[in-house]
Design a protein around this motif. Structure first.
Motif, PDB file in Angstrom:
ATOM      1  N   GLY A 189       4.100  -4.834   0.107  1.00 62.88           N
ATOM      2  CA  GLY A 189       4.531  -4.048  -1.054  1.00 62.88           C
ATOM      3  C   GLY A 189       5.403  -4.852  -1.991  1.00 62.88           C
ATOM      4  O   GLY A 189       5.690  -6.037  -1.753  1.00 62.88           O
ATOM      5  N   PRO A 190       5.804  -4.190  -3.066  1.00 61.03           N
ATOM      6  CA  PRO A 190       5.447  -2.807  -3.396  1.00 61.03           C
ATOM      7  C   PRO A 190       4.080  -2.715  -4.073  1.00 61.03           C
ATOM      8  O   PRO A 190       3.631  -3.672  -4.698  1.00 61.03           O
ATOM      9  CB  PRO A 190       6.562  -2.386  -4.349  1.00 61.03           C
ATOM     10  N   ARG A 191       3.454  -1.557  -3.942  1.00 60.69           N
ATOM     11  CA  ARG A 191       2.181  -1.285  -4.584  1.00 60.69           C
ATOM     12  C   ARG A 191       2.260   0.080  -5.269  1.00 60.69           C
ATOM     13  O   ARG A 191       2.799   1.030  -4.702  1.00 60.69           O
ATOM     14  CB  ARG A 191       1.025  -1.272  -3.568  1.00 60.69           C
ATOM     15  N   GLN A 192       1.719   0.141  -6.472  1.00 57.81           N
ATOM     16  CA  GLN A 192       1.655   1.417  -7.166  1.00 57.81           C
ATOM     17  C   GLN A 192       0.545   2.267  -6.535  1.00 57.81           C
ATOM     18  O   GLN A 192      -0.613   1.848  -6.481  1.00 57.81           O
ATOM     19  CB  GLN A 192       1.360   1.222  -8.657  1.00 57.81           C
ATOM     20  N   LEU A 193       0.916   3.429  -6.036  1.00 58.30           N
ATOM     21  CA  LEU A 193      -0.076   4.350  -5.496  1.00 58.30           C
ATOM     22  C   LEU A 193      -0.638   5.212  -6.618  1.00 58.30           C
ATOM     23  O   LEU A 193       0.046   5.481  -7.609  1.00 58.30           O
ATOM     24  CB  LEU A 193       0.546   5.235  -4.409  1.00 58.30           C
ATOM     25  N   HIS A 194      -1.876   5.632  -6.453  1.00 59.38           N
ATOM     26  CA  HIS A 194      -2.551   6.441  -7.465  1.00 59.38           C
ATOM     27  C   HIS A 194      -3.044   7.740  -6.837  1.00 59.38           C
ATOM     28  O   HIS A 194      -3.548   7.747  -5.712  1.00 59.38           O
ATOM     29  CB  HIS A 194      -3.723   5.668  -8.071  1.00 59.38           C
ATOM     30  N   GLY A 195      -2.881   8.826  -7.572  1.00 60.48           N
ATOM     31  CA  GLY A 195      -3.285  10.126  -7.068  1.00 60.48           C
ATOM     32  C   GLY A 195      -4.759  10.168  -6.724  1.00 60.48           C
ATOM     33  O   GLY A 195      -5.596   9.600  -7.423  1.00 60.48           O
ATOM     34  N   ARG A 196      -5.084  10.847  -5.650  1.00 51.84           N
ATOM     35  CA  ARG A 196      -6.464  11.009  -5.205  1.00 51.84           C
ATOM     36  C   ARG A 196      -6.667  12.439  -4.716  1.00 51.84           C
ATOM     37  O   ARG A 196      -5.719  13.172  -4.461  1.00 51.84           O
ATOM     38  CB  ARG A 196      -6.782  10.035  -4.059  1.00 51.84           C
ATOM     39  N   HIS A 197      -7.924  12.822  -4.578  1.00 47.96           N
ATOM     40  CA  HIS A 197      -8.274  14.099  -3.969  1.00 47.96           C
ATOM     41  C   HIS A 197      -8.646  13.803  -2.523  1.00 47.96           C
ATOM     42  O   HIS A 197      -9.649  13.140  -2.251  1.00 47.96           O
ATOM     43  CB  HIS A 197      -9.450  14.737  -4.708  1.00 47.96           C
TER      44      HIS A 197
END
Length: 462
Positions: free
Chosen positions: A388-396
């Motif tokens: 990290g760090p890593r930007q997380l992205h919203g998912r379904h």
């Protein structure tokens, strides 16, 4: 008192309850729930930690050891407690669960069955803890192998081997354990693994055994200590709790008691991680700082400011998080129930972090969904490396059945860019009364509603 399940008994009618009786059918029968989270909002404020389900459930089971009334306070009104209430009622106990006062009152004077409902047993592992009390007081049980979260191999061999060592005959046929004993006898029992549920079950059985039982390599978990205190309040004679060597002098009779459950260190630890994850500032109330020490030490190593008082812990996130290495071990090691939230926190830390899971071998499935959200994670067996760090992205994401994994992905949604949609969110009620509401009260943007239809866009084998 010895009897056989085939003997007729009128038994008591089911007790009135201040909770919706349909709620006791557990997460499997609830309407599917979808949670929607918008990330980027730090958690701030205070949070009151509920009672620990991992001691409330065995305390409820222990009420089968006496025909007198027991009262448990500080009870979380969660699905697992509702299922245990239904299970005890099915056996013939009178159970009154007061949701407003967070108490449960249990009287097991007219128990009429030694065969727990297999449908209820399949819903949670803790249901198997009625077997020790049934065997000790009534001389038999017929119980299906327990279910619960999908976390790899979780055998009940510790319990069964211990029962056999105390004089019981146990056989497994078509997935059902059949046990009988004219009497249980005090013995020296060595546990090949310090299982906390196994230790609790054998402790309960030993309280009514003939003679002195010594449990070697016993679990040292705070929930075991709390159960011992409850049993002692019922008149049991137990020594050595909190160590790996526990002694129990059997009694001919136990009594009713009133006790208060300890705070849930797993929920408290998860909320502490959530505060650090979101760049927040949260004060945890009604906690035992000594029980949270394994989590607090790791958070401090990552740069988090953790401020303790006698009954509270304040968690203040730093500007940047540093990497850390976590070994998940039985208490006083880092708790397995906080492993998944810590894995999410590591995705936001600078450097390379590692987790080695030494309690449950199937508890890292949530990492697949973290990868789908943008995390840099590699897993080999029970070891994970997180960069990290890593930007997380919203998912379904369509969640599978694990409280830990669901909670972890909820936390991931709190820091993800955009919107995260979690299907199957109803299962989280097994460990939290209202996780979405608790997070919302601290500033998170999260809503829940009916799940329209199954969607599998990023499967989470958690």
């Amino acid at each position: 008192m010895r009897w056989h399940a085939s003997e007729p008994s009128s038994g008591p009618a089911e007790a009135e309850s201040t909770v919706d009786p349909d709620a006791g059918r557990g997460a499997h029968d609830e309407q599917p729930i979808r949670a929607t989270i918008v990330g980027g909002h730090p958690l701030r404020g205070s949070y009151r930690t509920p009672g620990a389900k991992n001691v409330v459930l065995p305390m409820m089971a222990a009420c089968l050891l006496t025909d007198e009334t027991c009262v448990i306070q500080n009870v979380p009104i969660i699905s697992d407690v509702l299922v245990m209430s239904d299970l005890l009622r099915q056996l013939g106990a009178e159970v009154v669960l007061n949701a407003d006062e967070h108490t449960v009152t249990i009287t097991a004077a007219d128990v009429r069955s030694s065969s727990p409902d297999p449908d209820l047993v399949q819903r949670m592992r803790a249901s198997f803890q009625v077997t020790g009390p049934l065997l000790a007081r009534f001389g038999r049980f017929d119980c299906a192998a327990p279910g619960g979260c999908q976390l790899g191999a979780r055998p009940v061999s510790v319990d069964i081997t211990g029962f056999q060592g105390m004089g019981a005959t146990v056989a497994l046929a078509q997935g059902v354990f059949h046990a009988e004993a004219d009497a249980l006898y005090g013995r020296r029992i060595y546990l090949d693994y310090p299982s906390h549920t196994g230790t609790q079950n054998l402790l309960m059985a030993a309280t009514l055994a003939d003679g002195y039982t010594t449990i070697v390599h016993a679990s040292r978990e705070p929930e075991v200590v709390a159960l011992v205190q409850f049993l002692r309040g019922m008149g049991a004679e137990i020594h050595g709790e909190g160590t790996s060597l526990i002694g129990v002098q059997g009694r001919s009779h136990l009594y009713g008691t009133v006790a208060r459950a300890i705070p849930d260190r797993m929920v408290g630890g998860t909320m502490a991680v959530a505060a650090a994850l979101t760049g927040g500032d949260v004060e945890l109330l009604n906690v035992r700082p000594d029980h949270l020490e394994p989590v607090s030490v790791q958070l401090r190593e990552m740069g988090v400011d953790v401020i303790e008082t006698n009954r509270s812990v304040r968690v203040v996130a730093p500007d940047t998080l540093g990497a850390t290495d976590v070994q998940v071990m039985p208490f006083p090691g880092f708790p397995t129930d906080v492993q998944a939230p810590m894995g999410v926190l590591m995705t936001q830390a600078y450097g390379v972090s590692t987790i080695v899971e030494r309690v449950f071998d199937g508890s890292m499935g949530y990492m697949d969904s973290l990868t789908a959200m943008g995390a840099d994670v590699s897993v080999q067996g029970t070891r994970a490396v997180v960069r990290g760090p890593r930007q997380l992205h919203g998912r379904h994401i369509d969640l599978e059945h694990s409280i830990r994994g669901m909670t972890a992905l909820t936390l991931a949604g709190l820091v993800a860019e955009g919107e995260t949609v979690l299907d199957g969110f109803e299962f989280v009620r097994r460990g939290y009364e209202d996780l979405a509401g608790d997070l919302r009260g601290l500033g998170a943007v999260i809503s829940t509603g009916p799940q329209a239809a199954p969607v599998r866009r990023a499967a989470a084998a958690v």
